[in-house]
Design a protein around this motif. Structure first.
Motif, mmCIF file in Angstrom:
data_model
loop_
_atom_site.group_PDB
_atom_site.id
_atom_site.type_symbol
_atom_site.label_atom_id
_atom_site.label_comp_id
_atom_site.label_asym_id
_atom_site.label_seq_id
_atom_site.Cartn_x
_atom_site.Cartn_y
_atom_site.Cartn_z
ATOM 1 N N ILE A 200 -9.252 6.812 -11.894
ATOM 2 C CA ILE A 200 -8.324 7.761 -11.274
ATOM 3 C C ILE A 200 -8.620 7.895 -9.779
ATOM 4 O O ILE A 200 -7.711 7.885 -8.943
ATOM 5 N N LEU A 201 -9.902 8.022 -9.445
ATOM 6 C CA LEU A 201 -10.277 8.166 -8.035
ATOM 7 C C LEU A 201 -9.960 6.908 -7.236
ATOM 8 O O LEU A 201 -9.461 6.982 -6.105
ATOM 9 N N MET A 202 -10.231 5.749 -7.812
ATOM 10 C CA MET A 202 -9.955 4.491 -7.115
ATOM 11 C C MET A 202 -8.453 4.276 -6.941
ATOM 12 O O MET A 202 -8.000 3.749 -5.921
ATOM 13 N N GLU A 203 -7.669 4.690 -7.936
ATOM 14 C CA GLU A 203 -6.214 4.561 -7.795
ATOM 15 C C GLU A 203 -5.704 5.466 -6.675
ATOM 16 O O GLU A 203 -4.821 5.071 -5.907
ATOM 17 N N GLU A 204 -6.246 6.670 -6.570
ATOM 18 C CA GLU A 204 -5.828 7.578 -5.502
ATOM 19 C C GLU A 204 -6.074 6.946 -4.133
ATOM 20 O O GLU A 204 -5.206 6.975 -3.249
ATOM 21 N N ILE A 205 -7.251 6.361 -3.948
ATOM 22 C CA ILE A 205 -7.577 5.731 -2.668
ATOM 23 C C ILE A 205 -6.689 4.519 -2.418
ATOM 24 O O ILE A 205 -6.073 4.372 -1.358
ATOM 25 N N LEU A 256 -8.386 -1.559 -9.407
ATOM 26 C CA LEU A 256 -9.632 -1.363 -8.665
ATOM 27 C C LEU A 256 -10.728 -0.749 -9.534
ATOM 28 O O LEU A 256 -11.887 -1.165 -9.470
ATOM 29 N N GLY A 257 -10.380 0.263 -10.328
ATOM 30 C CA GLY A 257 -11.371 0.916 -11.170
ATOM 31 C C GLY A 257 -11.980 -0.015 -12.201
ATOM 32 O O GLY A 257 -13.217 -0.135 -12.286
ATOM 33 N N PRO A 258 -11.157 -0.703 -13.022
ATOM 34 C CA PRO A 258 -11.721 -1.651 -13.984
ATOM 35 C C PRO A 258 -12.544 -2.758 -13.331
ATOM 36 O O PRO A 258 -13.557 -3.191 -13.896
ATOM 37 N N LEU A 259 -12.136 -3.212 -12.144
ATOM 38 C CA LEU A 259 -12.910 -4.247 -11.460
ATOM 39 C C LEU A 259 -14.267 -3.697 -11.034
ATOM 40 O O LEU A 259 -15.300 -4.373 -11.196
ATOM 41 N N LEU A 260 -14.288 -2.491 -10.505
ATOM 42 C CA LEU A 260 -15.546 -1.879 -10.073
ATOM 43 C C LEU A 260 -16.478 -1.652 -11.259
ATOM 44 O O LEU A 260 -17.688 -1.896 -11.158
ATOM 45 N N MET A 261 -15.922 -1.220 -12.397
ATOM 46 C CA MET A 261 -16.749 -0.850 -13.546
ATOM 47 C C MET A 261 -16.981 -2.000 -14.518
ATOM 48 O O MET A 261 -17.812 -1.880 -15.418
ATOM 49 N N GLY A 262 -16.247 -3.113 -14.379
ATOM 50 C CA GLY A 262 -16.377 -4.203 -15.343
ATOM 51 C C GLY A 262 -15.948 -3.769 -16.728
ATOM 52 O O GLY A 262 -16.638 -4.041 -17.726
ATOM 53 N N SER A 263 -14.813 -3.106 -16.808
ATOM 54 C CA SER A 263 -14.390 -2.424 -18.029
ATOM 55 C C SER A 263 -14.052 -3.372 -19.174
ATOM 56 O O SER A 263 -13.612 -4.506 -18.958
ATOM 57 N N HIS A 264 -14.235 -2.878 -20.383
ATOM 58 C CA HIS A 264 -13.792 -3.558 -21.606
ATOM 59 C C HIS A 264 -12.274 -3.619 -21.605
ATOM 60 O O HIS A 264 -11.601 -2.727 -21.081
ATOM 61 N N VAL A 265 -11.696 -4.664 -22.184
ATOM 62 C CA VAL A 265 -10.248 -4.832 -22.157
ATOM 63 C C VAL A 265 -9.533 -3.677 -22.869
ATOM 64 O O VAL A 265 -8.426 -3.280 -22.471
ATOM 65 N N PHE A 304 10.775 11.443 2.329
ATOM 66 C CA PHE A 304 10.356 10.135 2.837
ATOM 67 C C PHE A 304 8.930 10.072 3.372
ATOM 68 O O PHE A 304 8.177 9.169 3.030
ATOM 69 N N ASN A 305 8.522 10.993 4.250
ATOM 70 C CA ASN A 305 7.232 10.849 4.935
ATOM 71 C C ASN A 305 6.222 11.904 4.508
ATOM 72 O O ASN A 305 5.363 12.310 5.285
ATOM 73 N N GLN A 306 6.306 12.342 3.265
ATOM 74 C CA GLN A 306 5.384 13.336 2.724
ATOM 75 C C GLN A 306 4.854 12.861 1.375
ATOM 76 O O GLN A 306 5.498 12.083 0.684
ATOM 77 N N CYS A 307 3.639 13.339 1.025
ATOM 78 C CA CYS A 307 3.100 13.164 -0.335
ATOM 79 C C CYS A 307 3.010 11.695 -0.742
ATOM 80 O O CYS A 307 3.691 11.245 -1.661
ATOM 81 N N TYR A 308 2.127 10.952 -0.088
ATOM 82 C CA TYR A 308 1.974 9.525 -0.384
ATOM 83 C C TYR A 308 1.070 9.247 -1.579
ATOM 84 O O TYR A 308 1.146 8.180 -2.175
ATOM 85 N N GLY A 309 0.187 10.180 -1.927
ATOM 86 C CA GLY A 309 -0.831 9.903 -2.927
ATOM 87 C C GLY A 309 -0.428 10.277 -4.340
ATOM 88 O O GLY A 309 0.723 10.627 -4.618
ATOM 89 N N VAL A 310 -1.406 10.191 -5.238
ATOM 90 C CA VAL A 310 -1.203 10.527 -6.649
ATOM 91 C C VAL A 310 -1.767 11.921 -6.938
ATOM 92 O O VAL A 310 -1.066 12.787 -7.458
ATOM 93 N N LEU A 311 -3.020 12.146 -6.577
ATOM 94 C CA LEU A 311 -3.661 13.432 -6.839
ATOM 95 C C LEU A 311 -3.331 14.469 -5.781
ATOM 96 O O LEU A 311 -3.362 15.663 -6.057
ATOM 97 N N GLY A 312 -3.068 14.025 -4.567
ATOM 98 C CA GLY A 312 -2.794 14.944 -3.467
ATOM 99 C C GLY A 312 -4.001 15.256 -2.610
ATOM 100 O O GLY A 312 -3.877 15.925 -1.578
#
Length: 370
Positions: A200-205, A256-265, A304-312
């Motif tokens: 979740i954090l990596m997706e936000e970034i 990004l998150g699964p790559l960083l953590m080497g997650s199980h499929v 248009f030019n507001q609220c670009y992220g997921v979590l805020g």
């Protein structure tokens, strides 16, 4: 040197397009001396740390009770989910490439269209009628224009197949290079929770900065403008985008998150499903009870030019949600725990003689107007 009217010009910056707040001069900027940029950043950082810190305290306080009940859901019979996974491996073989590439594609396709078509049915038929009360932009897409809908469906399928499959292949080889969990044993419940938090954090970034990059004037007209054809989005427009944008701004942040953590499929399938459900809800155009609030991303499509992220969180840090926070929409930006529609619980304060016609989100009333 001072500009006419006493407003001091803001200093130019090489990263102006990415880090500076909107440059339109407002009364607030002219009403007094400008605050130093570091102080402003520290102020927003403290707010973000307060939110994260409070959430962490609540999570720690509820951890034992929460994880106890979720652990039982995860495997009421001790090895329920492992048994189901073993049956999948027995039926389809134990080929990591097949599971990562084709399995992920099938899972994402089923989740996307199962939920997306339910919302589309409501948009096309207006049934059940009670859901109109939960429209974020009343009067829009009632019903959806057929030709726009067909175009959207075709492009989404193109992205899912001709962009999604090659991207999943690239992900497989990157995971192999990084080293990842290819075992037949499912990860523990607690480890899955940790990985989901990191995802979740990596997706936000990843999403915030890639999304904002595609809003740059050099890229917007060639790529992201396609997604903003829908000023009032519907659910299946979530990945209605230029193929390059879909790869770099939709799929890459999720990976990004699964790559960083080497997650199980299996964890990847779960995470992809949750990410799709989140973006389908964010684009749905409906603020339904007990669902996460889609107000912020709907406001992004509207303004248009507001609220670009997921979590805020990054929007708060960069000041890219200031107009949203000043609008009535922000008061509705919460999970509704009752059946009262947000527009009825927090009605717009309309200018005299005005009526809502879909694409308005009036500012919060000032103290002088109350």
């Amino acid at each position: 040197m001072m500009k006419e009217g006493g407003c001091r010009p803001r200093a130019a910056s090489p990263l102006k397009w990415l880090t500076q707040r909107p440059t339109r001069v407002t009364r607030a900027w002219c009403s007094g001396p400008a605050s130093p940029a570091p102080a402003d950043l520290w102020s927003t950082l403290k707010k973000a740390l307060f939110i994260i810190g409070s959430s962490t305290i609540v999570f720690v306080a509820l951890r034992n009770s929460l994880t106890y009940h979720l652990q039982h859901f995860w495997g009421a019979s001790g090895d329920f989910w492992q048994h189901q996974w073993d049956k999948i491996l027995h039926t389809y073989g134990d080929n990591p490439f097949t599971f990562m590439v084709y399995g992920t594609t099938i899972v994402s396709y089923v989740v996307y269209w199962t939920v997306g078509l339910l919302y589309t049915f409501v948009d096309m038929t207006g049934y059940p009628a009670i859901l109109k009360r939960y429209k974020i932009q009343p009067g829009t897409n009632e019903p959806v224009e057929t030709w726009k809908l067909i175009k959207c469906i075709l492009w989404v399928n193109f992205n899912q197949i001709f962009v999604g499959v090659p991207f999943s292949m690239a992900c497989f080889y990157l995971l192999r290079l990084r080293g990842w969990d290819e075992s037949r044993q499912l990860p523990t419940f607690h480890w899955v929770i940790i990985e989901l938090i990191i995802c979740i954090l990596m997706e936000e970034i990843g999403f915030y900065y890639s999304h904002r990059l595609f809003h740059h004037r050099m890229l917007y007209k060639h790529f992201h403008k396609m997604h903003h054809e829908w000023q009032s989005p519907i659910s299946i427009t979530a990945i209605y985008a230029h193929p390059l944008e879909h790869a770099l701004s939709n799929m890459m942040p999720v990976f990004l998150g699964p790559l960083l953590m080497g997650s199980h499929v299996a964890t990847i399938w779960l995470w992809v499903s949750l990410a799709l459900l989140s973006t389908l809800n964010a684009h749905s155009g409906y603020h339904l009870p007990f669902f996460p609030s889609p107000e912020a991303h709907d406001f992004h499509h509207l303004k248009f030019n507001q609220c670009y992220g997921v979590l805020g969180v990054l929007d708060l840090l960069h000041g890219t949600d200031d107009k949203f926070r000043a609008s009535k929409c922000f008061s509705r930006h919460l999970m509704m725990l009752s059946l009262v529609p947000p527009r009825e619980a927090y009605p717009d304060v309309l200018p005299k003689g005005k009526v809502i016609r879909g694409k308005q989100c009036y500012d919060q009333p000032s103290e002088d107007s109350q």
